[in-house]
Design an enzyme around this catalytic site. Structure first.
Site, PDB file in Angstrom:
ATOM      1  N   LYS A   3      84.324 -47.218  -8.412  1.00 49.48           N
ATOM      2  CA  LYS A   3      85.445 -47.787  -9.182  1.00 49.48           C
ATOM      3  C   LYS A   3      85.072 -48.048 -10.630  1.00 49.48           C
ATOM      4  CE  LYS A   3      84.631 -52.486  -9.569  1.00 49.48           C
ATOM      5  NZ  LYS A   3      83.203 -52.401  -9.292  1.00 49.48           N
ATOM      6  N   LYS A  42      77.590 -43.819  -1.076  1.00 46.96           N
ATOM      7  CA  LYS A  42      78.496 -44.910  -1.435  1.00 46.96           C
ATOM      8  C   LYS A  42      78.678 -45.840  -0.239  1.00 46.96           C
ATOM      9  CE  LYS A  42      81.679 -47.165  -3.773  1.00 46.96           C
ATOM     10  NZ  LYS A  42      81.305 -48.019  -4.910  1.00 46.96           N
ATOM     11  N   LYS A  50      77.158 -50.132 -13.378  1.00 47.17           N
ATOM     12  CA  LYS A  50      77.971 -50.808 -14.397  1.00 47.17           C
ATOM     13  C   LYS A  50      77.482 -50.462 -15.807  1.00 47.17           C
ATOM     14  CE  LYS A  50      79.234 -54.635 -11.364  1.00 47.17           C
ATOM     15  NZ  LYS A  50      80.508 -54.001 -10.996  1.00 47.17           N
ATOM     16  N   GLY A  67      85.262 -54.525  -4.886  1.00 45.75           N
ATOM     17  CA  GLY A  67      85.819 -54.752  -3.554  1.00 45.75           C
ATOM     18  C   GLY A  67      85.160 -55.909  -2.835  1.00 45.75           C
ATOM     19  N   ASN A  68      83.875 -56.131  -3.109  1.00 43.32           N
ATOM     20  CA  ASN A  68      83.170 -57.235  -2.457  1.00 43.32           C
ATOM     21  C   ASN A  68      83.572 -58.597  -3.021  1.00 43.32           C
ATOM     22  OD1 ASN A  68      81.617 -55.696  -0.593  1.00 43.32           O
ATOM     23  ND2 ASN A  68      80.219 -55.133  -2.232  1.00 43.32           N
TER      24      ASN A  68
END
Length: 311
Positions: A207, A123, A269, A9-10
């Site tokens: 995500k 989050k 990640k 999103g960033n």
């Protein structure tokens, strides 16, 4: 190959930007151009994306506007961001290649009401603040706030683990028809079972974790987790920095245990990549949008693989 590409999103609203529509369109062009290149090489592509800045802005608008309009629950706001960002990405595809079929799916993701995350919000969402301003807003607005990887302070909300992506068969069907599919936006709309019902819950799913779940479910060959650097590096930003072209799942697990991949940066990640590779036997790739095509070709990025191939 069937490839799932997860966009942060960033990357859609970058640090220091106001988040205008023109800024966001400019930010996604590089990503969409890379996806079109992958399509040109014959690959099937599913795009997933985060929504931290977007859902945080909607939460703030909800709070500031509640005297004029009734606020919506967090799961509804996530659904709004799926439409918003899906339209953003589809607009960029239409600009760069209007012949490509693109489909955005409203995606619900099953979580557990008993997930420990609901008692420990962590989050980050919304804009960055200095500590004083964040604590002031926490007191006045009832927020939970926390420092975010040394970049400032942000609001934090619960982030439950994804158990099942609902409707993954629709992703498969659209891929079979030749579409680029946009799914699991913002980590998916979190829902849980309440008796015989499936109801929305207040949380934002990571995500990368959701993308790993979807990639395994649709039998993707590769899960790509886009970030701001071409490769994962140990001792990043120091004189001892060294890039990692390949990590086995065992090395990834050991690195997470040793703290080589902090929770505030590469940790989620690496964790998601390892989970996908372990569950599916496929491969995962961590790289930047600018290096995506070269990395898929084996010339860049950090690959997470089941085991090393003997030289």
């Amino acid at each position: 190959m069937r490839i799932v590409v997860a966009v942060g999103g960033n990357a859609l609203i970058r640090a220091g930007q106001q988040g205008t529509w023109d800024e966001q369109l400019a930010n996604v062009r590089e990503i969409v151009a890379a996806v079109l290149d992958l399509r040109g090489l014959g690959h099937e592509v599913v795009l997933t994306h985060g929504n931290g800045p977007h859902v945080g802005a909607l939460l703030l608008q909800n709070k500031l506007g509640e005297a004029e309009a009734p606020p919506l629950p967090l799961d509804a706001l996530i659904a709004m961001t799926q439409g918003w960002i899906g339209y953003l990405l589809e607009s960029s595809f239409a600009e760069l290649d209007p012949t490509v079929q693109v489909a955005t799916l409203l995606t619900r993701v099953m979580v557990d009401f008993e997930d420990a995350a609901f008692g420990a919000p962590d989050k980050p969402v919304g804009p960055f603040y200095d500590e004083l301003e964040a604590r002031r807003r926490a007191k006045e607005l009832g927020w939970d706030v926390a420092a975010d990887a040394g970049r400032g302070w942000r609001r934090v909300v619960p982030s439950p683990h994804p158990l099942e992506v609902l409707g993954e068969r629709h992703v498969r069907a659209l891929l079979d028809q030749g579409s680029v599919v946009i799914a699991c936006g913002g980590g998916g709309i979190p829902v849980a079972e309440r008796g015989a019902e499936v109801v929305g819950v207040a949380g934002v799913i990571d995500k990368d974790r959701c993308s790993a779940r979807l990639a395994a479910d649709i039998e993707a060959d590769v899960l790509v987790l886009l970030t701001g650097v071409p490769r994962v590096a140990l001792d990043y930003g120091t004189r001892w920095e060294r890039e990692l072209p390949v990590l086995t799942v065992d090395e990834a697990v050991q690195g997470l245990a040793d703290g080589d991949f902090p929770a505030g940066s590469m940790g989620p990640k690496i964790e998601s990549a390892e989970r996908f590779v372990t569950e599916s036997g496929g491969r995962a790739l961590i790289t930047s949008a600018a290096h995506l095509v070269d990395a898929i070709g084996g010339h860049d990025g950090t690959w997470i693989v089941p085991e090393r191939v003997p030289a």
